[in-house]
Design a protein around this motif. Structure first.
Motif, PDB file in Angstrom:
ATOM      1  N   LEU A   1      40.536  70.012  56.335  1.00 48.80           N
ATOM      2  CA  LEU A   1      41.456  71.064  55.880  1.00 48.80           C
ATOM      3  C   LEU A   1      42.883  70.592  56.180  1.00 48.80           C
ATOM      4  O   LEU A   1      43.579  71.123  57.042  1.00 48.80           O
ATOM      5  N   LYS A   2      43.314  69.592  55.447  1.00 52.43           N
ATOM      6  CA  LYS A   2      44.534  68.868  55.767  1.00 52.43           C
ATOM      7  C   LYS A   2      45.790  69.718  55.618  1.00 52.43           C
ATOM      8  O   LYS A   2      46.683  69.674  56.478  1.00 52.43           O
ATOM      9  N   THR A   3      45.886  70.485  54.552  1.00 51.29           N
ATOM     10  CA  THR A   3      47.067  71.323  54.352  1.00 51.29           C
ATOM     11  C   THR A   3      47.139  72.389  55.432  1.00 51.29           C
ATOM     12  O   THR A   3      48.206  72.662  55.992  1.00 51.29           O
ATOM     13  N   ARG A   4      46.000  72.979  55.743  1.00 45.16           N
ATOM     14  CA  ARG A   4      45.948  73.981  56.801  1.00 45.16           C
ATOM     15  C   ARG A   4      46.317  73.366  58.150  1.00 45.16           C
ATOM     16  O   ARG A   4      46.984  73.990  58.973  1.00 45.16           O
ATOM     17  N   ALA A   5      45.887  72.126  58.360  1.00 43.34           N
ATOM     18  CA  ALA A   5      46.228  71.417  59.593  1.00 43.34           C
ATOM     19  C   ALA A   5      47.738  71.247  59.699  1.00 43.34           C
ATOM     20  O   ALA A   5      48.324  71.496  60.759  1.00 43.34           O
ATOM     21  N   LEU A   6      48.373  70.847  58.605  1.00 47.25           N
ATOM     22  CA  LEU A   6      49.821  70.657  58.626  1.00 47.25           C
ATOM     23  C   LEU A   6      50.538  71.988  58.847  1.00 47.25           C
ATOM     24  O   LEU A   6      51.500  72.050  59.617  1.00 47.25           O
ATOM     25  N   GLU A   7      50.073  73.055  58.234  1.00 48.60           N
ATOM     26  CA  GLU A   7      50.684  74.376  58.439  1.00 48.60           C
ATOM     27  C   GLU A   7      50.596  74.785  59.910  1.00 48.60           C
ATOM     28  O   GLU A   7      51.555  75.315  60.480  1.00 48.60           O
ATOM     29  N   THR A   8      49.469  74.533  60.517  1.00 44.49           N
ATOM     30  CA  THR A   8      49.278  74.868  61.928  1.00 44.49           C
ATOM     31  C   THR A   8      50.174  74.004  62.808  1.00 44.49           C
ATOM     32  O   THR A   8      50.791  74.494  63.760  1.00 44.49           O
ATOM     33  N   ALA A   9      50.272  72.727  62.469  1.00 45.67           N
ATOM     34  CA  ALA A   9      51.150  71.825  63.222  1.00 45.67           C
ATOM     35  C   ALA A   9      52.605  72.265  63.083  1.00 45.67           C
ATOM     36  O   ALA A   9      53.369  72.215  64.057  1.00 45.67           O
ATOM     37  N   GLU A  10      52.998  72.710  61.897  1.00 41.89           N
ATOM     38  CA  GLU A  10      54.373  73.192  61.684  1.00 41.89           C
ATOM     39  C   GLU A  10      54.658  74.410  62.558  1.00 41.89           C
ATOM     40  O   GLU A  10      55.750  74.551  63.109  1.00 41.89           O
ATOM     41  N   GLU A  11      53.667  75.284  62.691  1.00 37.73           N
ATOM     42  CA  GLU A  11      53.827  76.449  63.568  1.00 37.73           C
ATOM     43  C   GLU A  11      54.037  75.998  65.016  1.00 37.73           C
ATOM     44  O   GLU A  11      54.885  76.534  65.740  1.00 37.73           O
ATOM     45  N   ALA A  12      53.289  74.982  65.432  1.00 34.23           N
ATOM     46  CA  ALA A  12      53.439  74.449  66.792  1.00 34.23           C
ATOM     47  C   ALA A  12      54.818  73.823  66.986  1.00 34.23           C
ATOM     48  O   ALA A  12      55.456  74.028  68.021  1.00 34.23           O
ATOM     49  N   VAL A  13      55.294  73.091  65.992  1.00 29.12           N
ATOM     50  CA  VAL A  13      56.614  72.464  66.085  1.00 29.12           C
ATOM     51  C   VAL A  13      57.697  73.530  66.223  1.00 29.12           C
ATOM     52  O   VAL A  13      58.595  73.414  67.060  1.00 29.12           O
ATOM     53  N   ALA A  14      57.599  74.584  65.430  1.00 32.12           N
ATOM     54  CA  ALA A  14      58.579  75.675  65.515  1.00 32.12           C
ATOM     55  C   ALA A  14      58.541  76.329  66.891  1.00 32.12           C
ATOM     56  O   ALA A  14      59.586  76.644  67.473  1.00 32.12           O
ATOM     57  N   LEU A  15      57.358  76.526  67.410  1.00 30.42           N
ATOM     58  CA  LEU A  15      57.193  77.155  68.723  1.00 30.42           C
ATOM     59  C   LEU A  15      57.725  76.267  69.846  1.00 30.42           C
ATOM     60  O   LEU A  15      58.214  76.765  70.861  1.00 30.42           O
ATOM     61  N   ALA A  16      57.682  74.972  69.645  1.00 30.25           N
ATOM     62  CA  ALA A  16      58.083  74.025  70.692  1.00 30.25           C
ATOM     63  C   ALA A  16      59.590  73.782  70.756  1.00 30.25           C
ATOM     64  O   ALA A  16      60.047  73.050  71.635  1.00 30.25           O
ATOM     65  N   GLN A  17      60.353  74.399  69.866  1.00 25.77           N
ATOM     66  CA  GLN A  17      61.803  74.201  69.881  1.00 25.77           C
ATOM     67  C   GLN A  17      62.352  74.537  71.263  1.00 25.77           C
ATOM     68  O   GLN A  17      62.100  75.608  71.794  1.00 25.77           O
ATOM     69  N   GLY A  18      63.099  73.593  71.833  1.00 28.28           N
ATOM     70  CA  GLY A  18      63.687  73.807  73.154  1.00 28.28           C
ATOM     71  C   GLY A  18      62.715  73.627  74.308  1.00 28.28           C
ATOM     72  O   GLY A  18      63.043  73.922  75.447  1.00 28.28           O
ATOM     73  N   SER A  19      61.511  73.154  74.017  1.00 28.46           N
ATOM     74  CA  SER A  19      60.495  72.950  75.059  1.00 28.46           C
ATOM     75  C   SER A  19      60.756  71.653  75.814  1.00 28.46           C
ATOM     76  O   SER A  19      61.493  70.791  75.348  1.00 28.46           O
ATOM     77  N   PRO A  20      60.103  71.500  76.960  1.00 28.10           N
ATOM     78  CA  PRO A  20      60.212  70.246  77.704  1.00 28.10           C
ATOM     79  C   PRO A  20      59.717  69.066  76.857  1.00 28.10           C
ATOM     80  O   PRO A  20      58.931  69.252  75.927  1.00 28.10           O
ATOM     81  N   PRO A  21      60.151  67.860  77.207  1.00 29.68           N
ATOM     82  CA  PRO A  21      59.779  66.670  76.427  1.00 29.68           C
ATOM     83  C   PRO A  21      58.271  66.479  76.265  1.00 29.68           C
ATOM     84  O   PRO A  21      57.823  66.039  75.211  1.00 29.68           O
ATOM     85  N   ASP A  22      57.489  66.812  77.279  1.00 32.16           N
ATOM     86  CA  ASP A  22      56.037  66.633  77.186  1.00 32.16           C
ATOM     87  C   ASP A  22      55.472  67.441  76.021  1.00 32.16           C
ATOM     88  O   ASP A  22      54.647  66.946  75.250  1.00 32.16           O
ATOM     89  N   GLU A  23      55.910  68.685  75.919  1.00 34.45           N
ATOM     90  CA  GLU A  23      55.414  69.549  74.850  1.00 34.45           C
ATOM     91  C   GLU A  23      55.925  69.091  73.487  1.00 34.45           C
ATOM     92  O   GLU A  23      55.199  69.147  72.496  1.00 34.45           O
ATOM     93  N   THR A  24      57.159  68.633  73.453  1.00 35.45           N
ATOM     94  CA  THR A  24      57.711  68.115  72.202  1.00 35.45           C
ATOM     95  C   THR A  24      56.895  66.917  71.729  1.00 35.45           C
ATOM     96  O   THR A  24      56.538  66.816  70.549  1.00 35.45           O
ATOM     97  N   ALA A  25      56.589  66.016  72.647  1.00 36.55           N
ATOM     98  CA  ALA A  25      55.796  64.841  72.290  1.00 36.55           C
ATOM     99  C   ALA A  25      54.414  65.252  71.788  1.00 36.55           C
ATOM    100  O   ALA A  25      53.905  64.681  70.811  1.00 36.55           O
ATOM    101  N   LEU A  26      53.817  66.252  72.438  1.00 34.65           N
ATOM    102  CA  LEU A  26      52.494  66.723  72.029  1.00 34.65           C
ATOM    103  C   LEU A  26      52.507  67.232  70.592  1.00 34.65           C
ATOM    104  O   LEU A  26      51.676  66.836  69.780  1.00 34.65           O
ATOM    105  N   VAL A  27      53.467  68.086  70.269  1.00 28.74           N
ATOM    106  CA  VAL A  27      53.471  68.652  68.912  1.00 28.74           C
ATOM    107  C   VAL A  27      53.861  67.606  67.868  1.00 28.74           C
ATOM    108  O   VAL A  27      53.359  67.645  66.744  1.00 28.74           O
ATOM    109  N   MET A  28      54.730  66.683  68.238  1.00 26.59           N
ATOM    110  CA  MET A  28      55.122  65.638  67.279  1.00 26.59           C
ATOM    111  C   MET A  28      53.949  64.718  66.956  1.00 26.59           C
ATOM    112  O   MET A  28      53.724  64.366  65.796  1.00 26.59           O
ATOM    113  N   THR A  29      53.181  64.341  67.964  1.00 23.14           N
ATOM    114  CA  THR A  29      52.021  63.478  67.700  1.00 23.14           C
ATOM    115  C   THR A  29      50.946  64.243  66.932  1.00 23.14           C
ATOM    116  O   THR A  29      50.274  63.665  66.074  1.00 23.14           O
TER     117      THR A  29
END
Length: 195
Positions: free
Chosen positions: A75-103
């Motif tokens: 479910l690739k498109t759904r996966a990307l939508e979910t990842a985008e939600e995580a990226v938005a949520l991680a704004q201003g987060s510590p580097p560890d969390e930023t790295a997690l959502v980016m990967t």
């Protein structure tokens, strides 16, 4: 993983019996993580969707786990939508969390064969890791911060011990309740047999 899964399911039953929503959601999330590791993506996705609908605790981690489950399910498109939600949520987060959502988003992008975008996210993740390393090096140079980190670790150790004690107490209470229930059922069975 199978043994860990069995133990987590046992703990989940206890948490459900105690109606401890916080522990229920925590355990469901960890069970879903194991399902992902075992390639049981459908079960992982179901558990994570349920967890995400009822709590906001550990949301970032659960979203990244759900992204991985969706990729595993194709479910690739759904996966990307979910990842985008995580990226938005991680704004201003510590580097560890930023790295997690980016990967995680890079993984979803790669599944869609969007390799340039995936590479850019991996570069951001690398930059976040480098920022974290610099942060740790800076903290190490400052002995007051090192002492503070030591105090934090000690505090976390005490909290972990309290949690272990509480879990042991909960298991003991659950075992006592189960024994009492078995005795009651046995007693009722004997009464029924004797009229």
């Amino acid at each position: 993983y199978e043994e860990a899964l069995a133990r987590l399911n046992e703990a989940l039953k206890i948490a459900q019996a105690l109606r401890s929503n916080r522990y229920i959601e925590f355990l469901r999330g960890n069970i879903a993580g194991i399902f992902n590791q075992l390639g049981r993506y459908k079960e992982a996705a179901a558990a994570l969707e349920e967890t995400l609908s009822s709590t906001s605790e550990n949301r970032l981690q659960r979203l990244t786990q759900l992204t991985n489950a969706y990729v595993g399910l194709g479910l690739k498109t759904r996966a990307l939508e979910t990842a985008e939600e995580a990226v938005a949520l991680a704004q201003g987060s510590p580097p560890d969390e930023t790295a997690l959502v980016m990967t995680t988003r890079a993984w979803a992008l790669q599944s869609l064969e969007r390799f340039e975008a995936a590479s850019a996210d991996l570069q951001r993740a690398l930059a976040a890791f480098e920022a974290r390393i610099a942060s740790v090096e800076s903290a190490t140079a400052n002995t007051a911060k090192v002492d503070q980190i030591g105090d934090t670790v000690d505090s976390l150790d005490r909290a972990l011990q309290r949690l272990a004690d509480k879990l042991e107490e909960t298991e003991s209470t659950a075992n006592t309740a189960i024994r009492h229930l078995e005795e009651t059922v046995s007693s009722l069975g004997a009464r029924i047999e004797h009229g």
